[in-house]
Design a protein around this motif. Structure first.
Motif, mmCIF file in Angstrom:
data_model
loop_
_atom_site.group_PDB
_atom_site.id
_atom_site.type_symbol
_atom_site.label_atom_id
_atom_site.label_comp_id
_atom_site.label_asym_id
_atom_site.label_seq_id
_atom_site.Cartn_x
_atom_site.Cartn_y
_atom_site.Cartn_z
ATOM 1 N N LEU A 7 9.368 70.269 6.246
ATOM 2 C CA LEU A 7 10.581 70.202 5.425
ATOM 3 C C LEU A 7 10.193 70.472 3.977
ATOM 4 O O LEU A 7 9.530 69.654 3.332
ATOM 5 N N GLU A 8 10.594 71.630 3.468
ATOM 6 C CA GLU A 8 10.284 72.015 2.085
ATOM 7 C C GLU A 8 11.295 73.056 1.638
ATOM 8 O O GLU A 8 11.438 74.099 2.269
ATOM 9 N N ASP A 9 12.008 72.784 0.530
ATOM 10 C CA ASP A 9 13.066 73.710 0.093
ATOM 11 C C ASP A 9 12.659 74.572 -1.096
ATOM 12 O O ASP A 9 13.470 75.330 -1.613
ATOM 13 N N GLU A 10 11.404 74.481 -1.523
ATOM 14 C CA GLU A 10 10.914 75.363 -2.585
ATOM 15 C C GLU A 10 10.242 76.555 -1.902
ATOM 16 O O GLU A 10 9.185 76.415 -1.264
ATOM 17 N N PRO A 11 10.836 77.747 -1.963
ATOM 18 C CA PRO A 11 10.397 78.875 -1.128
ATOM 19 C C PRO A 11 8.918 79.235 -1.252
ATOM 20 O O PRO A 11 8.254 79.458 -0.240
ATOM 21 N N ILE A 12 8.410 79.314 -2.474
ATOM 22 C CA ILE A 12 7.009 79.723 -2.642
ATOM 23 C C ILE A 12 6.071 78.697 -2.017
ATOM 24 O O ILE A 12 5.128 79.041 -1.295
ATOM 25 N N ASP A 52 8.889 66.784 2.687
ATOM 26 C CA ASP A 52 9.061 66.602 1.248
ATOM 27 C C ASP A 52 10.031 65.448 1.036
ATOM 28 O O ASP A 52 10.844 65.132 1.915
ATOM 29 N N ARG A 53 9.955 64.804 -0.111
ATOM 30 C CA ARG A 53 10.868 63.704 -0.395
ATOM 31 C C ARG A 53 12.248 64.202 -0.830
ATOM 32 O O ARG A 53 13.267 63.817 -0.276
ATOM 33 N N GLY A 60 13.740 63.172 2.243
ATOM 34 C CA GLY A 60 13.071 63.387 3.511
ATOM 35 C C GLY A 60 12.795 62.118 4.290
ATOM 36 O O GLY A 60 12.535 62.160 5.497
ATOM 37 N N VAL A 61 12.868 60.977 3.626
ATOM 38 C CA VAL A 61 12.696 59.694 4.310
ATOM 39 C C VAL A 61 13.733 59.520 5.418
ATOM 40 O O VAL A 61 13.492 58.822 6.404
ATOM 41 N N ARG A 62 14.873 60.166 5.280
ATOM 42 C CA ARG A 62 15.897 60.059 6.321
ATOM 43 C C ARG A 62 15.395 60.586 7.657
ATOM 44 O O ARG A 62 15.729 60.043 8.717
ATOM 45 N N LEU A 63 14.590 61.650 7.631
ATOM 46 C CA LEU A 63 14.017 62.163 8.877
ATOM 47 C C LEU A 63 12.978 61.191 9.432
ATOM 48 O O LEU A 63 12.874 61.004 10.647
ATOM 49 N N LEU A 64 12.203 60.583 8.544
ATOM 50 C CA LEU A 64 11.249 59.560 8.978
ATOM 51 C C LEU A 64 11.979 58.420 9.679
ATOM 52 O O LEU A 64 11.586 57.993 10.773
ATOM 53 N N SER A 72 9.896 57.273 18.405
ATOM 54 C CA SER A 72 8.975 58.391 18.577
ATOM 55 C C SER A 72 7.631 58.069 17.940
ATOM 56 O O SER A 72 7.555 57.452 16.874
ATOM 57 N N ALA A 73 6.563 58.513 18.597
ATOM 58 C CA ALA A 73 5.208 58.292 18.080
ATOM 59 C C ALA A 73 4.712 59.462 17.245
ATOM 60 O O ALA A 73 3.555 59.468 16.834
ATOM 61 N N ILE A 74 5.550 60.450 16.981
ATOM 62 C CA ILE A 74 5.105 61.627 16.253
ATOM 63 C C ILE A 74 4.568 61.248 14.872
ATOM 64 O O ILE A 74 5.204 60.484 14.138
ATOM 65 N N PRO A 75 3.376 61.747 14.496
ATOM 66 C CA PRO A 75 2.856 61.463 13.152
ATOM 67 C C PRO A 75 3.715 62.122 12.073
ATOM 68 O O PRO A 75 4.250 63.221 12.278
ATOM 69 N N VAL A 76 3.825 61.454 10.934
ATOM 70 C CA VAL A 76 4.621 61.965 9.814
ATOM 71 C C VAL A 76 3.779 61.899 8.544
ATOM 72 O O VAL A 76 3.273 60.835 8.182
ATOM 73 N N MET A 77 3.654 63.056 7.885
ATOM 74 C CA MET A 77 2.945 63.120 6.609
ATOM 75 C C MET A 77 3.911 63.587 5.527
ATOM 76 O O MET A 77 4.701 64.508 5.750
ATOM 77 N N PHE A 78 3.847 62.948 4.363
ATOM 78 C CA PHE A 78 4.685 63.347 3.245
ATOM 79 C C PHE A 78 3.875 64.134 2.222
ATOM 80 O O PHE A 78 2.727 63.794 1.912
ATOM 81 N N LEU A 79 4.481 65.204 1.705
ATOM 82 C CA LEU A 79 3.955 65.979 0.587
ATOM 83 C C LEU A 79 4.955 65.838 -0.543
ATOM 84 O O LEU A 79 6.083 66.299 -0.430
ATOM 85 N N THR A 80 4.565 65.195 -1.610
ATOM 86 C CA THR A 80 5.541 64.912 -2.658
ATOM 87 C C THR A 80 4.888 64.812 -4.019
ATOM 88 O O THR A 80 3.697 64.489 -4.133
ATOM 89 N N ALA A 81 5.685 65.101 -5.039
ATOM 90 C CA ALA A 81 5.209 64.988 -6.417
ATOM 91 C C ALA A 81 5.223 63.543 -6.895
ATOM 92 O O ALA A 81 4.649 63.233 -7.938
ATOM 93 N N ARG A 82 5.862 62.647 -6.144
ATOM 94 C CA ARG A 82 5.895 61.232 -6.532
ATOM 95 C C ARG A 82 4.540 60.607 -6.227
ATOM 96 O O ARG A 82 4.118 60.565 -5.086
ATOM 97 N N SER A 83 3.873 60.107 -7.271
ATOM 98 C CA SER A 83 2.509 59.616 -7.079
ATOM 99 C C SER A 83 2.366 58.124 -7.344
ATOM 100 O O SER A 83 1.260 57.587 -7.298
ATOM 101 N N GLY A 84 3.469 57.437 -7.613
ATOM 102 C CA GLY A 84 3.392 56.011 -7.910
ATOM 103 C C GLY A 84 2.944 55.196 -6.713
ATOM 104 O O GLY A 84 3.283 55.506 -5.571
#
Length: 223
Positions: A7-12, A52-53, A60-64, A72-84
């Motif tokens: 899930l990522e809406d920034e095309p590049i 993505d968040r 993106g947490v809604r999909l989580l 579901s046991a599917i692993p979920v990894m987040f890629l996000t600019a939020r670093s707190g």
């Protein structure tokens, strides 16, 4: 290798993630919205979600939350600019398996995805079930037939070890290593005491799985 949903809406960035993971041998589907993610999850079985968040139609947490509510046991990894730290802790406590901050190196993304795909599904799952028992590893809480199971931390850890290895014999030595640290000095009867308390709590709420003693070896959790 696995089939991944990104899930990522920034095309590049989306193209970069897709090409990086495909070069590592994975099949990758990219969606730009949460709605698109819901449709994709309903149409195919994925081995890993990379989310993505902040996207155009929400977080993106809604999909989580969706996949964890479905058990579901599917692993979920987040890629996000939020670093707190608070943000990372919140996401992990809600059932995410990993969290990679942007910007990131392609090699680290591949390594983390590969590590998550190697994990056995039952060990990776945040929500575990055994009959009418539902255990949430993230919050260390359990329900039996919809009723909360009120147990101490040690008994909660014991239940998790037994449910993760459902139907298998778990040795006393393995339980001792998981439940007691080197400095805690567990007494010879500590495991038995925890098993007794957990058995009573499960029985009181009508659990349909039970702790069976395998004499001289350990315990097995089964109907």
């Amino acid at each position: 290798m696995g089939r991944l949903l990104v899930l990522e809406d920034e095309p590049i960035l989306a193209r970069h993630i897709k090409s990086t993971l495909e070069r590592a041998g994975h099949a990758v589907d990219v969606i730009e919205t949460i709605a698109g993610g819901v449709q994709a999850l309903g149409a195919a079985d994925y081995d890993l979600l990379v989310l993505d968040r902040r996207v155009s139609d929400g977080d993106g947490v809604r999909l989580l939350d969706l996949v964890r509510r479905s058990k579901s046991a599917i692993p979920v990894m987040f890629l996000t600019a939020r670093s707190g730290t608070d943000d990372r802790v919140s996401i992990l406590n809600r059932g995410a398996d990993d969290y990679l901050c942007k910007p990131f190196e392609a090699a680290e993304l591949v390594a983390r995805a590969t590590a998550l795909l190697r994990r056995p599904p039952q060990l990776a799952a945040s929500i575990l079930t055994a009959g009418n028992i539902v255990l949430d590893k993230a919050t260390r809480s359990a329900m039996i037939a919809g009723k909360p199971l009120l147990i101490a931390r040690r008994e909660g850890m014991l239940l998790e070890q037994l449910v993760v290895r459902l139907g298998q014999v778990v040795t006393r030595e393995a339980l001792d290593a998981k439940l007691f640290g080197f400095a805690e000095g567990a007494s010879p009867n500590a495991i038995e005491a925890s098993v007794y308390r957990l058995r009573s709590a499960l029985s009181n709420l009508g659990a349909d799985h039970h702790i069976h003693t395998v004499r001289g070896i350990g315990y097995c959790f089964a109907p």
